[in-house]
Design a protein around this motif. Structure first.
Motif, PDB file in Angstrom:
ATOM      1  N   ARG A  46     -24.282  34.536  -5.284  1.00  0.00           N
ATOM      2  CA  ARG A  46     -25.504  34.624  -6.084  1.00  0.00           C
ATOM      3  C   ARG A  46     -26.608  33.707  -5.534  1.00  0.00           C
ATOM      4  O   ARG A  46     -27.769  33.890  -5.838  1.00  0.00           O
ATOM      5  N   ARG A  47     -26.205  32.719  -4.753  1.00  0.00           N
ATOM      6  CA  ARG A  47     -27.169  31.794  -4.161  1.00  0.00           C
ATOM      7  C   ARG A  47     -26.719  31.464  -2.742  1.00  0.00           C
ATOM      8  O   ARG A  47     -25.517  31.429  -2.458  1.00  0.00           O
ATOM      9  N   VAL A  48     -27.695  31.183  -1.887  1.00  0.00           N
ATOM     10  CA  VAL A  48     -27.400  30.753  -0.519  1.00  0.00           C
ATOM     11  C   VAL A  48     -28.256  29.530  -0.203  1.00  0.00           C
ATOM     12  O   VAL A  48     -29.473  29.531  -0.432  1.00  0.00           O
ATOM     13  N   ALA A  49     -27.610  28.487   0.314  1.00  0.00           N
ATOM     14  CA  ALA A  49     -28.303  27.311   0.832  1.00  0.00           C
ATOM     15  C   ALA A  49     -28.143  27.302   2.350  1.00  0.00           C
ATOM     16  O   ALA A  49     -27.040  27.502   2.864  1.00  0.00           O
ATOM     17  N   VAL A  50     -29.238  27.102   3.035  1.00  0.00           N
ATOM     18  CA  VAL A  50     -29.238  27.026   4.497  1.00  0.00           C
ATOM     19  C   VAL A  50     -29.790  25.671   4.896  1.00  0.00           C
ATOM     20  O   VAL A  50     -30.852  25.255   4.412  1.00  0.00           O
ATOM     21  N   VAL A  51     -29.084  24.959   5.769  1.00  0.00           N
ATOM     22  CA  VAL A  51     -29.600  23.681   6.253  1.00  0.00           C
ATOM     23  C   VAL A  51     -29.614  23.710   7.768  1.00  0.00           C
ATOM     24  O   VAL A  51     -28.662  24.153   8.412  1.00  0.00           O
ATOM     25  N   LEU A  52     -30.730  23.275   8.355  1.00  0.00           N
ATOM     26  CA  LEU A  52     -30.886  23.224   9.809  1.00  0.00           C
ATOM     27  C   LEU A  52     -30.900  21.770  10.255  1.00  0.00           C
ATOM     28  O   LEU A  52     -31.735  20.983   9.809  1.00  0.00           O
ATOM     29  N   LEU A  53     -29.961  21.427  11.133  1.00  0.00           N
ATOM     30  CA  LEU A  53     -29.838  20.079  11.677  1.00  0.00           C
ATOM     31  C   LEU A  53     -30.447  20.086  13.075  1.00  0.00           C
ATOM     32  O   LEU A  53     -29.835  20.571  14.030  1.00  0.00           O
ATOM     33  N   ASP A  54     -31.646  19.586  13.189  1.00  0.00           N
ATOM     34  CA  ASP A  54     -32.391  19.641  14.447  1.00  0.00           C
ATOM     35  C   ASP A  54     -31.602  18.939  15.554  1.00  0.00           C
ATOM     36  O   ASP A  54     -31.234  17.770  15.433  1.00  0.00           O
ATOM     37  N   GLY A  55     -31.354  19.654  16.642  1.00  0.00           N
ATOM     38  CA  GLY A  55     -30.703  19.072  17.803  1.00  0.00           C
ATOM     39  C   GLY A  55     -29.193  19.069  17.798  1.00  0.00           C
ATOM     40  O   GLY A  55     -28.575  18.684  18.802  1.00  0.00           O
ATOM     41  N   MET A  56     -28.557  19.501  16.708  1.00  0.00           N
ATOM     42  CA  MET A  56     -27.098  19.473  16.632  1.00  0.00           C
ATOM     43  C   MET A  56     -26.527  20.781  17.179  1.00  0.00           C
ATOM     44  O   MET A  56     -26.091  21.672  16.466  1.00  0.00           O
ATOM     45  N   GLY A  57     -26.539  20.907  18.507  1.00  0.00           N
ATOM     46  CA  GLY A  57     -26.012  22.099  19.146  1.00  0.00           C
ATOM     47  C   GLY A  57     -24.512  22.237  18.958  1.00  0.00           C
ATOM     48  O   GLY A  57     -23.807  21.278  18.622  1.00  0.00           O
ATOM     49  N   TRP A  58     -24.014  23.432  19.181  1.00  0.00           N
ATOM     50  CA  TRP A  58     -22.581  23.719  19.042  1.00  0.00           C
ATOM     51  C   TRP A  58     -21.748  22.789  19.905  1.00  0.00           C
ATOM     52  O   TRP A  58     -20.689  22.314  19.495  1.00  0.00           O
ATOM     53  N   HIS A  59     -22.232  22.508  21.106  1.00  0.00           N
ATOM     54  CA  HIS A  59     -21.444  21.709  22.046  1.00  0.00           C
ATOM     55  C   HIS A  59     -21.643  20.212  21.853  1.00  0.00           C
ATOM     56  O   HIS A  59     -20.999  19.413  22.540  1.00  0.00           O
ATOM     57  N   GLN A  60     -22.503  19.829  20.916  1.00  0.00           N
ATOM     58  CA  GLN A  60     -22.559  18.432  20.513  1.00  0.00           C
ATOM     59  C   GLN A  60     -21.561  18.127  19.393  1.00  0.00           C
ATOM     60  O   GLN A  60     -21.217  16.960  19.167  1.00  0.00           O
ATOM     61  N   LEU A  61     -21.097  19.149  18.687  1.00  0.00           N
ATOM     62  CA  LEU A  61     -20.196  18.909  17.557  1.00  0.00           C
ATOM     63  C   LEU A  61     -18.908  18.186  17.966  1.00  0.00           C
ATOM     64  O   LEU A  61     -18.473  17.271  17.256  1.00  0.00           O
ATOM     65  N   PRO A  62     -18.256  18.547  19.072  1.00  0.00           N
ATOM     66  CA  PRO A  62     -17.051  17.782  19.445  1.00  0.00           C
ATOM     67  C   PRO A  62     -17.331  16.307  19.715  1.00  0.00           C
ATOM     68  O   PRO A  62     -16.494  15.446  19.430  1.00  0.00           O
ATOM     69  N   LEU A  63     -18.518  16.004  20.242  1.00  0.00           N
ATOM     70  CA  LEU A  63     -18.874  14.606  20.494  1.00  0.00           C
ATOM     71  C   LEU A  63     -19.051  13.837  19.194  1.00  0.00           C
ATOM     72  O   LEU A  63     -18.908  12.611  19.165  1.00  0.00           O
ATOM     73  N   ALA A  64     -19.368  14.564  18.119  1.00  0.00           N
ATOM     74  CA  ALA A  64     -19.622  13.938  16.820  1.00  0.00           C
ATOM     75  C   ALA A  64     -18.425  14.026  15.893  1.00  0.00           C
ATOM     76  O   ALA A  64     -18.548  13.708  14.699  1.00  0.00           O
ATOM     77  N   ALA A  65     -17.276  14.435  16.388  1.00  0.00           N
ATOM     78  CA  ALA A  65     -16.126  14.699  15.515  1.00  0.00           C
ATOM     79  C   ALA A  65     -15.770  13.502  14.638  1.00  0.00           C
ATOM     80  O   ALA A  65     -15.493  13.650  13.441  1.00  0.00           O
ATOM     81  N   ALA A  66     -15.788  12.310  15.216  1.00  0.00           N
ATOM     82  CA  ALA A  66     -15.412  11.127  14.434  1.00  0.00           C
ATOM     83  C   ALA A  66     -16.483  10.767  13.403  1.00  0.00           C
ATOM     84  O   ALA A  66     -16.168  10.149  12.378  1.00  0.00           O
ATOM     85  N   ASP A  67     -17.723  11.161  13.662  1.00  0.00           N
ATOM     86  CA  ASP A  67     -18.825  10.851  12.755  1.00  0.00           C
ATOM     87  C   ASP A  67     -19.027  11.937  11.707  1.00  0.00           C
ATOM     88  O   ASP A  67     -19.699  11.710  10.705  1.00  0.00           O
ATOM     89  N   ALA A  68     -18.490  13.116  11.973  1.00  0.00           N
ATOM     90  CA  ALA A  68     -18.803  14.296  11.162  1.00  0.00           C
ATOM     91  C   ALA A  68     -17.536  14.999  10.694  1.00  0.00           C
ATOM     92  O   ALA A  68     -17.265  16.138  11.080  1.00  0.00           O
ATOM     93  N   PRO A  69     -16.737  14.363   9.832  1.00  0.00           N
ATOM     94  CA  PRO A  69     -15.476  14.983   9.422  1.00  0.00           C
ATOM     95  C   PRO A  69     -15.656  16.287   8.655  1.00  0.00           C
ATOM     96  O   PRO A  69     -14.821  17.203   8.779  1.00  0.00           O
ATOM     97  N   THR A  70     -16.707  16.392   7.871  1.00  0.00           N
ATOM     98  CA  THR A  70     -16.892  17.630   7.103  1.00  0.00           C
ATOM     99  C   THR A  70     -17.208  18.796   8.025  1.00  0.00           C
ATOM    100  O   THR A  70     -16.601  19.874   7.913  1.00  0.00           O
TER     101      THR A  70
END
Length: 382
Positions: A46-70
């Motif tokens: 019934r609702r959609v929330a969209v959030v854009l994280l500027d600069g957080m590319g797909w291939h940066q996510l593994p580098l941020a694993a310890a900082d970004a558990p969610t």
């Protein structure tokens, strides 16, 4: 996978342009496609929330694993689903924000670069500092997805820095939405969650990761802190989502650290300035406007000088390659006569045309490498 390999934008089925049309399709807006094939995740929301994280590319996510558990849990399938999609081209913020906001390709909406020459004026438009002229409704004439949502009764809300409320870029990307204030992670989360009580489509924006990459570089302590702040925003949204609400997390581009020895200043090489009247675009993708009759010479010279460091083509070839999607005649001149797309970790600085601060930046983006083009599509359903 080589992160420096080129990637084509996956318009129409797996790109940033497909996010809001997909969301609107599940919110009951007629004529909007499920281009991202999210029926299993979004059916019945019934609702959609969209959030854009500027600069957080797909291939940066593994580098941020310890900082970004969610976000790590979403990618792993423990909280939702995660997969890479592509940004539009060039992979840069103004292009991406309007691509997301309109749900169309860069060629269609006309914001095809960071800095563009306004045809017939002799003036360069920097889209991040766009106030007043040109009229956003003329320069970017495509109705936004937020306008379509508003017409369908969804009362869309966009949460962003109030400093940019009346800028041309904000109007081009978000017109049709109510604007709510939010600068840092907690304020954006709070405003987005509050808006979900009355809005069925809510969008929020956080610039922190991009800023940290530019100023300090990827995987520096400052960058890790920015990634942790971004994950805190996502965590608060996940924890606070009302029932029958979906959260979509994405980005506008990834980034690459650029070492000092792969920076070419085109303004300091007479071979690269001969026959060129304006240098537009940005460091990873340059648009060259040429003296009448000089296009072929500029093309040949830039190819000879840059060699394998850049893909240098005429405008027609760049358009035919499909990077921008279809480009109407009214937008063609914005691209320039010659296009230079940097390969690997090369950048083309323009010291006489652009602010000195750019020379001190560490991470860049804009080109078509996997690291820059692939962005996350993370989905959580409540």
């Amino acid at each position: 996978m080589n992160l420096l390999d080129p990637v084509e934008p996956r318009y129409g089925h797996d790109s940033l342009a497909d996010i809001l049309p997909t969301a609107l399709s599940f919110l009951g807006v007629a004529g909007e496609p499920d281009a991202l094939n999210l029926a299993a995740e979004l059916d019945g929301v019934r609702r959609v929330a969209v959030v854009l994280l500027d600069g957080m590319g797909w291939h940066q996510l593994p580098l941020a694993a310890a900082d970004a558990p969610t976000m790590t849990d979403i990618v792993a399938g423990r909280l939702g689903l995660g997969r890479p999609i592509t940004s539009g081209f060039p992979s840069t913020t103004p292009v991406s924000l309007v691509t997301l906001g309109t749900g169309t390709t860069p060629g269609h909406h006309g914001i095809v670069g960071f800095n563009l020459l306004r045809p017939g004026t002799g003036k360069i438009l920097n889209h991040l500092h766009w106030t007043g002229d040109p009229d956003p409704a003329v320069w970017q004439p495509v109705p936004t997805a937020f306008t379509r949502a508003s017409e369908a009764g969804l009362a869309p809300t966009v949460v962003t820095n109030p400093r940019f409320t009346d800028t041309g870029l904000t109007v081009s990307a978000y017109r049709g939405a109510r604007l709510g204030p939010g600068i840092e992670a907690d304020a954006v989360a709070e405003e987005m969650l509050a808006a979900l009580s009355s809005s069925r489509l809510v969008y929020g924006y956080l610039p922190d990761v991009d800023r940290a990459g530019h100023d300090f570089g990827i995987a520096t302590p400052e960058w890790h802190q920015a990634a942790a702040d971004a994950d805190r925003l996502v965590t608060r949204l996940v924890d606070g989502l009302p029932p029958d609400t979906a959260l979509i997390v994405t980005a506008d581009h990834g980034q690459l650290d650029i070492p000092p020895d792969t920076r070419i200043d085109v303004d300091r090489d007479p071979r690269l300035t001969e026959g060129v009247t304006f240098v537009a675009g940005e460091a990873r993708v340059r648009y060259l406007h040429t003296v009448e009759g000089a296009r072929a010479d500029v093309l040949s010279t830039w190819r000879d000088v840059l060699g394998e460091r850049a893909w240098v083509v005429e405008r027609a070839e760049a358009v035919a390659a499909g990077w921008f999607g279809p480009v109407p005649e009214s937008h063609l001149q914005r691209i320039g006569d010659v296009v230079a797309v940097c390969r690997d970790r090369w950048v083309l600085m323009a010291s006489r045309h652009e602010p000195p601060r750019l020379n001190s930046m560490i991470a860049f983006h804009g080109s078509n490498t996997t690291a820059e083009m692939e962005i996350p599509l993370l989905v959580v359903r409540r």
